[in-house]
Design a protein around this motif. Structure first.
Motif, PDB file in Angstrom:
ATOM      1  N   ASP A 117       1.046   4.379  -2.816  1.00 52.29           N
ATOM      2  CA  ASP A 117       0.971   5.797  -2.456  1.00 52.29           C
ATOM      3  C   ASP A 117       2.142   6.570  -3.050  1.00 52.29           C
ATOM      4  O   ASP A 117       1.972   7.681  -3.580  1.00 52.29           O
ATOM      5  CB  ASP A 117       0.955   5.955  -0.934  1.00 52.29           C
ATOM      6  N   ASN A 118       3.324   5.995  -2.983  1.00 57.69           N
ATOM      7  CA  ASN A 118       4.503   6.664  -3.539  1.00 57.69           C
ATOM      8  C   ASN A 118       4.402   6.812  -5.054  1.00 57.69           C
ATOM      9  O   ASN A 118       4.719   7.858  -5.616  1.00 57.69           O
ATOM     10  CB  ASN A 118       5.772   5.895  -3.183  1.00 57.69           C
TER      11      ASN A 118
ATOM     12  N   ARG B   8      -5.754  -0.599  -6.262  1.00 60.45           N
ATOM     13  CA  ARG B   8      -6.497  -0.551  -4.992  1.00 60.45           C
ATOM     14  C   ARG B   8      -7.463  -1.737  -4.879  1.00 60.45           C
ATOM     15  O   ARG B   8      -7.668  -2.286  -3.792  1.00 60.45           O
ATOM     16  CB  ARG B   8      -7.252   0.770  -4.911  1.00 60.45           C
TER      17      ARG B   8
ATOM     18  N   LYS C 114       0.826  -1.208   0.000  1.00 65.47           N
ATOM     19  CA  LYS C 114       0.000   0.000   0.000  1.00 65.47           C
ATOM     20  C   LYS C 114       0.856   1.251   0.000  1.00 65.47           C
ATOM     21  O   LYS C 114       0.565   2.228  -0.689  1.00 65.47           O
ATOM     22  CB  LYS C 114      -0.919  -0.024   1.223  1.00 65.47           C
ATOM     23  N   ASP C 115       1.949   1.235   0.750  1.00 57.90           N
ATOM     24  CA  ASP C 115       2.862   2.378   0.755  1.00 57.90           C
ATOM     25  C   ASP C 115       3.470   2.606  -0.628  1.00 57.90           C
ATOM     26  O   ASP C 115       3.640   3.746  -1.059  1.00 57.90           O
ATOM     27  CB  ASP C 115       3.973   2.160   1.793  1.00 57.90           C
TER      28      ASP C 115
ATOM     29  N   GLU D 110       1.687   6.863  -6.788  1.00 54.14           N
ATOM     30  CA  GLU D 110       0.617   7.818  -7.089  1.00 54.14           C
ATOM     31  C   GLU D 110       1.121   9.260  -7.012  1.00 54.14           C
ATOM     32  O   GLU D 110       0.818  10.096  -7.861  1.00 54.14           O
ATOM     33  CB  GLU D 110      -0.543   7.607  -6.121  1.00 54.14           C
ATOM     34  N   LYS D 111       1.920   9.541  -5.985  1.00 52.38           N
ATOM     35  CA  LYS D 111       2.488  10.885  -5.854  1.00 52.38           C
ATOM     36  C   LYS D 111       3.457  11.190  -6.997  1.00 52.38           C
ATOM     37  O   LYS D 111       3.449  12.290  -7.555  1.00 52.38           O
ATOM     38  CB  LYS D 111       3.213  11.011  -4.516  1.00 52.38           C
TER      39      LYS D 111
END
Length: 593
Positions: free
Chosen positions: A29-30, A153, A25-26, A32-33
């Motif tokens: 997130d990375n 996701r 999940k992390d 996505e940024k």
């Protein structure tokens, strides 16, 4: 006794996936940024290109305005005022391109206009090839990125759901194992107690077996759930997630390639117009190299030369000799004292008039006789060319109407042939009038250029009073005279008889003024047509009285008879000053001898 496995044996084997899910999940997130940052960079580059196109358009507009600002104006107010004040010497717009320097300047202005057009091309190409394409690509990139992270996701939620199911199965298996262990201990306790009845022992034994069976069922369920989770987890980390990451990586690489290609296009758009801009600069250089100072100077000379001969030398006036007659109060008083003053004449002139003041402030004479010889020749040539062009236009119209008439005759349904007869007649009349005009102006032009056949001079009458008293004598003189060597002023025969200067209301104040006395005589070397106020017309060879010498301005004041006097160019006459005041009234014939 039934021995059950330890409920925590399998717990350690499934404790790791929770950490893996959290790390996965992390990573999402990375990513996505990072992908959002890449889109921001792309949008920033689009904004940069847009501002560049705006700068190019603004620059092109300023260049076009600059070129337009310095283009020769048509019918400007300043040009009209200047032309009215100085009709002989003003440079009109059509004269602007005569000189090589001004033609080079015009070429520079035109090339700068084309130069501005190339900057507009840069702006248009950047807008269509970079800004428009990247804007559409950014929208597609956002949709693709959204889809990839949605799939990620979804896969992450699925593995987390499987993990929760495994945890629930594991907790049930653990609970059942503990219950079976307590039931086994209770059975053993009841079996060892001698005070307990067999029924109670049997009951405890059955309860322990039931718990053991439940524990076995939970174990089987837990084992099945664990196998399923391991399979899902393997597929998640070795299939789904790598595929999603691969798609995100490919998307990011396409974005990087696309922005690189856009930067290359950015340079190519500029490079494509460089040859055309180079041609514009080459044309400016070529026009500058064509500037010819000698040619421009000669053009100015040809445009403004008058054809007049320079004035002759001024005679030395020796004031040490009392008999030297000059225009002064003493000479006037002496002539009056001798009782030999001249009769009153009709010019009623106050004093010396400025010879360049025009009598008519409107349009000049038709034959341009008010202009210097060279300027007159040019004007007459322009008029002849203009009339010839008009004749050609009329003839073209006549030919077209003649063809139309022939078509109507052959095909009556197309029109009436008689309908064009009236227009053909009008065109014929117009052509005839224009031809007569051409002949008239060509005659004047031939007279100016000295191309007319030589005319023999008729014997002139030499008498005390010149032929000006006889109108027929004036006409014959006007017909027989030749042009001066420098192309002096000439007019038609009908204008030569009009030599008197009309009196004005302003001159009425000087009716009682005494006329100036004569101080000598002069002979006209060339024909001069006095068109300006204060001048007088003379014929070649004519003898006249001198009443005022040249004061350094190139003009001598003369008198023909009691009614006519005025100024003539000093270089056009040969002056004979009287050495004795008594010779003032000597006949002109004897003086000339």
């Amino acid at each position: 006794m039934v021995s059950l496995p330890h409920p925590y044996v399998l717990h350690g084997a499934v404790s790791a996936p929770c950490l893996c899910c959290r790390k996965g999940k992390d990573q999402f997130d990375n990513l996505e940024k990072h992908t959002q940052w890449g889109i921001d960079v792309l949008e920033k580059y689009i904004k940069f290109v847009k501002e560049r196109t705006e700068i190019e358009l603004s620059y092109a507009k300023q260049l076009r305005n600059l070129s337009k600002k310095y283009q020769p104006k048509k019918n400007s107010k300043e040009e009209e005022e200047y032309r009215l004040c100085w009709p002989k010497f003003c440079l009109l717009r059509q004269d602007f391109a005569r000189y090589t320097s001004t033609r080079a300047f015009l070429a520079t202005l035109n090339e700068m206009n084309d130069y501005a057009g190339q900057h507009e091309v840069i702006s248009e190409n950047m807008t269509s090839l970079i800004t428009g394409e990247l804007t559409r690509y950014v929208q597609e990139l956002k949709q693709e990125r959204k889809s990839h992270f949605h799939d990620g996701r979804k896969a992450q939620q699925h593995i987390e759901t499987c993990w929760k199911q495994l945890e629930a199965s594991k907790r049930r298996f653990e609970r059942d194992c503990k219950e079976a262990d307590r039931a086994q201990q209770y059975f053993e306790k009841m079996d060892a107690d001698i005070n307990v009845t067999k029924a109670d022992v049997e009951k405890a034994r059955q309860q322990a077996q039931l718990r053991h069976q439940m524990a076995e069922d939970s174990k089987a369920e837990y084992s099945s759930t664990l196998q399923k989770f391991n399979s899902e987890q393997h597929e998640h980390y070795y299939t789904h997630i790598p595929n999603i990451f691969q798609k995100i990586q490919e998307m990011e690489e396409r974005r990087i390639v696309r922005i690189g290609e856009s930067m290359k296009t950015f340079a190519e758009v500029d490079r494509q117009v460089i040859p055309i801009i180079g041609k514009c600069l080459d044309e400016i250089t070529k026009a500058a190299e064509a500037v010819d100072h000698k040619n421009d100077s000669q053009m100015v000379i040809e445009a403004f030369k008058s054809g007049f001969e320079p004035p002759g030398d001024i005679d030395f006036e020796d004031f040490t000799q009392p008999m030297k007659r000059t225009v002064s109060e003493s000479s006037l008083s002496n002539s009056r004292g001798d009782g030999k003053s001249e009769p009153k004449f009709g010019s009623k002139s106050k004093g010396k008039l400025w010879p360049f003041i025009k009598k008519n402030k409107g349009a000049g004479p038709e034959d341009f006789s008010n202009l210097p010889p060279e300027q007159r020749r040019k004007k007459l040539q322009q008029k002849v060319d203009e009339l010839n062009r008009d004749i050609q236009k009329e003839m073209d119209q006549r030919d077209a109407l003649t063809k139309m008439k022939d078509v109507y005759i052959k095909n009556p349904q197309m029109g009436d042939a008689a309908s064009v007869d009236h227009r053909l007649a009008e065109l014929g009349q117009n052509i005839e009038k224009l031809r007569l005009e051409v002949q008239k102006f060509e005659g004047w032009l031939a007279e100016v250029e000295g191309r007319l056949p030589a005319r023999t001079e008729q014997p002139r009458r030499q008498s005390g009073v010149y032929e000006a008293q006889n109108p027929s004598g004036v006409n014959s003189c006007a017909q027989d005279r030749e042009s001066s060597p420098d192309g002096s002023y000439t007019e038609e025969q009908s204008q030569e008889t009009e030599m008197k200067v009309p009196a004005t209301d302003f001159d009425d104040e000087f009716d009682d003024e005494e006329p100036l006395p004569t101080i000598g005589t002069c002979k006209a070397l060339y024909t001069f047509e006095g068109q300006n106020e204060g001048t007088i017309s003379v014929a070649e060879g004519e003898m006249l009285y001198v009443i005022e010498e040249d004061k350094g301005d190139g003009w001598t004041r003369i008198r023909r008879n009691e009614d006519e006097e005025g100024y003539v160019p000093t270089s056009y006459v040969e002056v004979y000053l009287d050495k004795n005041a008594k010779d003032v009234h000597k006949p002109l014939q004897k003086i000339s001898e």
